[in-house]
Scaffold this active site. Structure first.
Site, PDB file in Angstrom:
ATOM      1  N   ASP A   1      -6.925  18.966  10.900  1.00  0.00           N
ATOM      2  CA  ASP A   1      -7.823  19.105  10.206  1.00  0.00           C
ATOM      3  C   ASP A   1      -7.359  19.813   8.585  1.00  0.00           C
ATOM      4  OD1 ASP A   1     -10.902  18.380   9.718  1.00  0.00           O
ATOM      5  OD2 ASP A   1     -10.281  20.814   8.679  1.00  0.00           O
TER       6      ASP A   1
ATOM      7  N   TYR B   1      -6.656  -5.678   3.296  1.00  0.00           N
ATOM      8  CA  TYR B   1      -7.442  -5.106   3.042  1.00  0.00           C
ATOM      9  C   TYR B   1      -8.247  -5.424   2.995  1.00  0.00           C
ATOM     10  CZ  TYR B   1      -4.045  -1.464   3.989  1.00  0.00           C
ATOM     11  OH  TYR B   1      -3.448  -0.008   4.342  1.00  0.00           O
TER      12      TYR B   1
ATOM     13  N   TYR C   1       0.867  -1.005  -0.726  1.00  0.00           N
ATOM     14  CA  TYR C   1       0.392  -0.383  -0.075  1.00  0.00           C
ATOM     15  C   TYR C   1       0.790   1.396   0.314  1.00  0.00           C
ATOM     16  CZ  TYR C   1      -3.237   3.323   1.576  1.00  0.00           C
ATOM     17  OH  TYR C   1      -4.507   5.019   2.185  1.00  0.00           O
ATOM     18  N   GLN C   2       1.922   1.046   0.787  1.00  0.00           N
ATOM     19  CA  GLN C   2       2.333   2.542   0.810  1.00  0.00           C
ATOM     20  C   GLN C   2       2.774   2.817  -0.194  1.00  0.00           C
ATOM     21  OE1 GLN C   2       1.879   3.676   4.137  1.00  0.00           O
ATOM     22  NE2 GLN C   2       2.009   1.820   5.157  1.00  0.00           N
TER      23      GLN C   2
ATOM     24  N   SER D   1      -7.616   8.334   7.780  1.00  0.00           N
ATOM     25  CA  SER D   1      -8.305   7.534   7.936  1.00  0.00           C
ATOM     26  C   SER D   1      -9.967   7.476   8.026  1.00  0.00           C
ATOM     27  CB  SER D   1      -8.337   7.317   9.363  1.00  0.00           C
ATOM     28  OG  SER D   1      -8.431   8.391  10.412  1.00  0.00           O
ATOM     29  N   ASP D   2     -10.387   6.570   8.585  1.00  0.00           N
ATOM     30  CA  ASP D   2     -12.162   6.607   8.534  1.00  0.00           C
ATOM     31  C   ASP D   2     -12.615   8.026   8.501  1.00  0.00           C
ATOM     32  OD1 ASP D   2     -14.487   5.297   8.540  1.00  0.00           O
ATOM     33  OD2 ASP D   2     -14.450   4.115  10.990  1.00  0.00           O
TER      34      ASP D   2
ATOM     35  N   ASP E   1      -3.854  10.216   2.244  1.00  0.00           N
ATOM     36  CA  ASP E   1      -3.580   8.821   2.994  1.00  0.00           C
ATOM     37  C   ASP E   1      -4.270   9.105   4.565  1.00  0.00           C
ATOM     38  OD1 ASP E   1      -3.220   5.992   4.523  1.00  0.00           O
ATOM     39  OD2 ASP E   1      -1.886   6.727   4.867  1.00  0.00           O
TER      40      ASP E   1
ATOM     41  N   ASP F   1       0.734   6.645  10.977  1.00  0.00           N
ATOM     42  CA  ASP F   1       1.764   5.730  10.927  1.00  0.00           C
ATOM     43  C   ASP F   1       2.538   5.272  10.140  1.00  0.00           C
ATOM     44  OD1 ASP F   1       2.158   4.628   8.223  1.00  0.00           O
ATOM     45  OD2 ASP F   1      -0.273   4.045   8.459  1.00  0.00           O
TER      46      ASP F   1
ATOM     47  N   GLU G   1      -1.835  15.212  10.237  1.00  0.00           N
ATOM     48  CA  GLU G   1      -2.047  14.450  10.408  1.00  0.00           C
ATOM     49  C   GLU G   1      -3.110  14.679  11.946  1.00  0.00           C
ATOM     50  OE1 GLU G   1      -2.496  10.660  10.276  1.00  0.00           O
ATOM     51  OE2 GLU G   1      -3.856  11.351  12.403  1.00  0.00           O
TER      52      GLU G   1
END
Lengths: 338, 338
Positions: A170, A278, A93-94, A212-213, A210, A118, A138
């Site tokens: 944000d 995933y 992925y990265q 998150s949710d 990248d 991460d 982030e």
């Protein structure tokens, strides 16, 4: 790390944050962790947890964070019940979310990473010696702290890079402030970052999303306005690469995203990579470029140096081109908006 | 349908058949079917079963057979606890294992399918109008019967094709008898099939090995002698395509297989396809050709007609070529034996 649903896709998600969050509680039964399947109903992936393998469990200001040692995939980072990375397959992925836009660009000097707490995307971006500026936004400081503690041998290797400015804010507000050129953002972290920015700032060559949710802390990134901000924040020939979900699970949504992007950017393509942990074993990327040249994204304009290629485990120039070749069912669907 | 481990790979499997079979008992707990994870320890894939969704459960002479209606993947065929196909994603496997060798070949007239009792590979082979002879050797009659009953709308569509000769026999014995040219096989099914064979039989243009679990009824297919038989059973420029497991799970074994094949066949390549319900979401193929031309397997020599392409959901000529482009970690490993 990757989003649960890609930025644009999530516009279609109407479930309430609270109800999804409740269902997403990480589930360890006996010695198995079973991923939440809210977003991919009817299927479930599980990983065996090593004895006494839970290394971290907390709730940050934004989300549930879990780290465990799995039997066969190394350490695993889980946010709100969903696997974000395992040490065994994270590179797929990265490397792809970073090197697809970076090698498509002729000379990326200024890169923005949205999310990526991460550190895995940062690790890959930092491998490009032509990159001079890495801004990373982030929102969740605690994810970075957990990554530094538990993934310092794998993803969290480059937080000391001198080119990095890490802002915990944000990203929608951050990018808007960048575009507006205002150093007086109400968020002191953003204001401080912008003060270091010269007035001659030419824009980012590459923006990698990248996050998150989308039902969690990254919600604000999912408004179309964020995409307008990204476009406005790019330098000429700039490229955006966002996580774009899985062709097998969310093709109608992906098609909508690609169609929407094609109305905005001169070049829009979809690529994918395989990641066993995933959902459905793969994940895609929506790439948008201000360069309208044919194959602007598909054909890498640069190749890894020999020494860089030796470090890479998924990406190479042939893989770059092949990752845009989609199964017929998907190619057919995405051709419609050309 | 696919093998649990590819033919050659299984040489390295040393667990006893009985112990594996016991562990492999299909596991339905509550409304979830969880796949046996003996061959991919530490990870487990589950599918939600519809209410009253178990459609068939039996033990044939050779294996446990389960068919259930899943919530989101249509009907599912399970043999000895391992998912063989779901109606939602089976085409990705069937099209690729069939069309990669068939379109690599300039004019396949005589095709042999080993295994493939669900009928999916047969369906794809039958779509080639140049094919004149389809011999299929599936040891387990009951799998074909179950497929005809439960998958007549999906995979089991072509058992009435007039070009088909279906033999229920051990494929190793079948191919050996073909090669030896002996019509006096001790297996009456093989003897009957061979009697219909002219003495001028030029060999198969394509052999596709879609056998079931090597720790089950297909054990005899896993001796190296079977590969010698396949080579001997090919016509000039003939091609063999066998299921070749998953790069993410069994790369050392795959490398051994490819190395062994390269000592025997002039052209050997590895390709892969994505299948969400297979372990780690993908599966590969070992392709061997008697044609030593460069890119003999990678570049399709024919393309689907417009009407055939419309029927296909995974394969197209671009996908054909791209499926041989492997992630760097795998490409590096398989290059060693070139």
């Amino acid at each position: 790390m990757r989003t649960l649903l890609s930025a644009l896709c999530c516009i279609a998600i109407v479930q309430s944050t609270a109800s999804i969050r409740n269902k997403m509680a990480a589930l360890i039964t006996g010695d198995w962790f079973a991923e939440s399947e809210v977003m991919w109903p009817g299927q479930r992936f599980s990983l065996k947890v090593k004895k006494d393998g839970v290394l971290h469990r907390s709730r940050s200001k934004f989300q549930d964070i879990l780290v465990f040692q799995s039997e066969t995939y190394g350490k695993v980072l889980v946010l709100d019940g969903v696997i974000q990375l395992t040490e065994r397959d994270e590179f797929a992925y990265q490397e792809m979310i970073a090197h697809l836009p970076l090698f498509a660009h002729a000379e990326p000097k200024r890169v923005c990473i949205v999310g990526g707490g991460d550190g895995g995307v940062l690790r890959e971006v930092a491998r490009h010696s032509c990159v001079e500026v890495i801004d990373m936004c982030e929102i969740d400081e605690q994810v970075v702290a957990v990554a530094k503690e538990h993934f310092s041998d794998s993803t969290a290797t480059s937080f000391d890079d001198p080119r990095l400015t890490l802002v915990h804010a944000d990203a929608a507000a951050y990018l808007k402030a960048i575009v507006d050129g205002k150093g007086d953002s109400s968020d002191p972290a953003i204001a401080a970052a912008l003060k270091r920015r010269s007035s001659q700032w030419p824009g980012y060559d590459v923006i990698i999303v990248d996050s998150s949710d989308p039902v969690g802390p990254a919600e604000t990134l999912f408004a179309p306005a964020f995409y307008d901000s990204m476009k406005a924040a790019l330098a000429p020939n700039g490229i955006v690469c966002t996580q774009g979900e899985c062709l097998w699970l969310h093709l109608p949504l992906i098609a909508k995203v690609v169609t929407a992007c094609r109305a905005t950017f001169p070049s829009v393509e979809y690529a994918y990579t395989t990641v066993p942990t995933y959902p459905s074993g793969q994940i895609g990327f929506v790439l948008c470029s201000l360069d309208d040249g044919e194959r602007a994204l598909i054909r890498p304009t640069r190749a890894p140096t020999t020494s860089l290629q030796k470090l890479l485990r998924y990406y190479n120039p042939d893989v770059h081109a092949a990752s845009f070749i989609l199964p017929e069912f998907a190619a057919r669907e995405l051709k419609k908006s050309r």
